[in-house]
Design a protein around this motif. Structure first.
Motif, short mmCIF file in Angstrom:
data_model
loop_
_atom_site.label_atom_id
_atom_site.label_comp_id
_atom_site.label_asym_id
_atom_site.label_seq_id
_atom_site.Cartn_x
_atom_site.Cartn_y
_atom_site.Cartn_z
N ASN A 28 52.04 67.29 -0.57
CA ASN A 28 51.58 66.19 0.27
C ASN A 28 51.74 66.68 1.70
O ASN A 28 52.86 66.89 2.16
N PHE A 29 50.61 66.86 2.40
CA PHE A 29 50.64 67.52 3.70
C PHE A 29 50.82 66.51 4.83
O PHE A 29 50.17 65.45 4.85
N LEU A 30 51.69 66.85 5.78
CA LEU A 30 51.81 66.09 7.03
C LEU A 30 50.80 66.64 8.02
O LEU A 30 50.81 67.83 8.31
N LEU A 31 49.92 65.78 8.53
CA LEU A 31 48.84 66.25 9.39
C LEU A 31 49.07 65.99 10.88
O LEU A 31 48.36 66.56 11.71
N THR A 36 55.35 66.49 13.06
CA THR A 36 56.02 67.70 12.58
C THR A 36 56.91 68.31 13.67
O THR A 36 57.98 68.85 13.39
N ALA A 37 56.49 68.19 14.92
CA ALA A 37 57.32 68.66 16.03
C ALA A 37 58.59 67.81 16.14
O ALA A 37 59.67 68.33 16.44
N LEU A 61 54.61 71.85 9.81
CA LEU A 61 56.01 71.94 10.24
C LEU A 61 56.31 73.33 10.79
O LEU A 61 57.08 73.48 11.74
N THR A 62 55.69 74.36 10.21
CA THR A 62 55.86 75.73 10.69
C THR A 62 55.53 75.81 12.17
O THR A 62 56.29 76.39 12.97
N ARG A 63 54.41 75.22 12.54
CA ARG A 63 53.99 75.22 13.94
C ARG A 63 54.97 74.45 14.81
O ARG A 63 55.27 74.85 15.95
#
Length: 280
Positions: A28-31, A36-37, A61-63
């Motif tokens: 389930n992706f967080l967009l 995410t930051a 989240l990586t970004r």
């Protein structure tokens, strides 16, 4: 372009690389890159830490972790479809993102990380609890990680932070609270994700304690707690009878009433019981 790193928005990344979330992988992706930051910031000061991320997917989240200054991110991703998108992030942050394609349950990350190490992840739902238990139950303590900042289903987050007497209290709460300080730091509705799950989610931040709160052998405590809560409606003398023929005497010697049920017993008492069982 995204405001945090000049890379494309996540919806565009997903469309470009054909990254429809797979239920079989618990995806389930967080967009929302602002979100995410925010999760990355909840992991604390990342500037002098390596970060382990499990299941980065398209890299939201990586970004966030990289934009917040993580010294290095090691991302372990099982879905090969996501690797080209992660390679684009690695190119934007030269030398700071290493991606390993594989199963987080079998990959050893320690050869690629330098302490201090933090773990931050929107964990795939199908392996999240298993990974947490592994991180909480190494044979030696302190562990290789300083803190965990992890996304779970809200129900699992409640189980990690539960107190004795509550419906959510069980093995996960005891293992987490024995060696760490866990707290829920963010709650998220289903619509924050793509596709939206059927449940709410929450971010739990766990800080490793320098030593366990009470002395106990990890394997014995894990066995006692697991056995006790496997039959949580039974009195402890019945639930734990498979552990030792004199379990009622052992319970009494540890200061635990044999007629209590598992959800009534606190962490200190369970640790005393584990020590008494080892001494029997």
């Amino acid at each position: 372009m995204s405001g945090i790193d000049n890379l494309p928005p996540l919806r565009a990344v997903i469309a470009t690389h054909g990254l429809a979330a797979k239920k079989s992988l618990g995806q389930n992706f967080l967009l929302d890159l602002n979100l995410t930051a925010k999760i990355a910031r909840l992991a604390g000061d990342l500037r002098h830490a390596d970060v382990l991320e499990i299941g980065p997917g398209p890299g939201g989240l990586t970004r966030g972790l990289l934009a917040e200054g993580a010294r290095k991110v090691l991302a372990i991703e099982k879905d090969p479809r996501c690797l080209p998108a992660l390679a684009e992030i690695a190119a934007r942050y030269p030398g700071r993102l290493q991606v390993i394609g594989g199963d987080a349950l079998t990959v050893n990350p320690l050869a690629h990380l330098t302490p201090p190490i933090k773990i931050a992840a929107n964990l795939p739902y199908n392996v999240g609890t298993e990974l947490l238990v592994r991180w909480l139950t190494p044979p030696d303590w302190p562990p290789f990680w300083d803190s965990l900042t992890l996304m779970f289903q809200k129900e699992v987050a409640d189980r990690i932070t539960a107190r004795p007497g509550s419906k959510a209290y069980g093995r996960l709460a005891l293992l987490a609270q024995w060696r760490s300080d866990p707290r829920i730091v963010l709650e998220l509705p289903p619509e924050a994700f793509s596709p939206p799950p059927k449940v709410h989610s929450a971010v739990v931040h766990l800080t490793a304690l320098p030593a366990p709160r009470f002395p106990a052998d990890p394997a014995t405590l894990n066995r006692v707690v697991g056995t006790a809560f496997n039959q949580r409606r039974k009195m402890l003398r019945s639930a734990l009878k498979s552990l030792h023929p004199a379990i009622e005497d052992i319970l009494t010697s540890a200061g635990v009433s044999p007629t209590e049920r598992a959800e009534q017993v606190g962490l200190e008492a369970f640790c005393a019981l584990a020590r008494a069982l080892d001494a029997a």
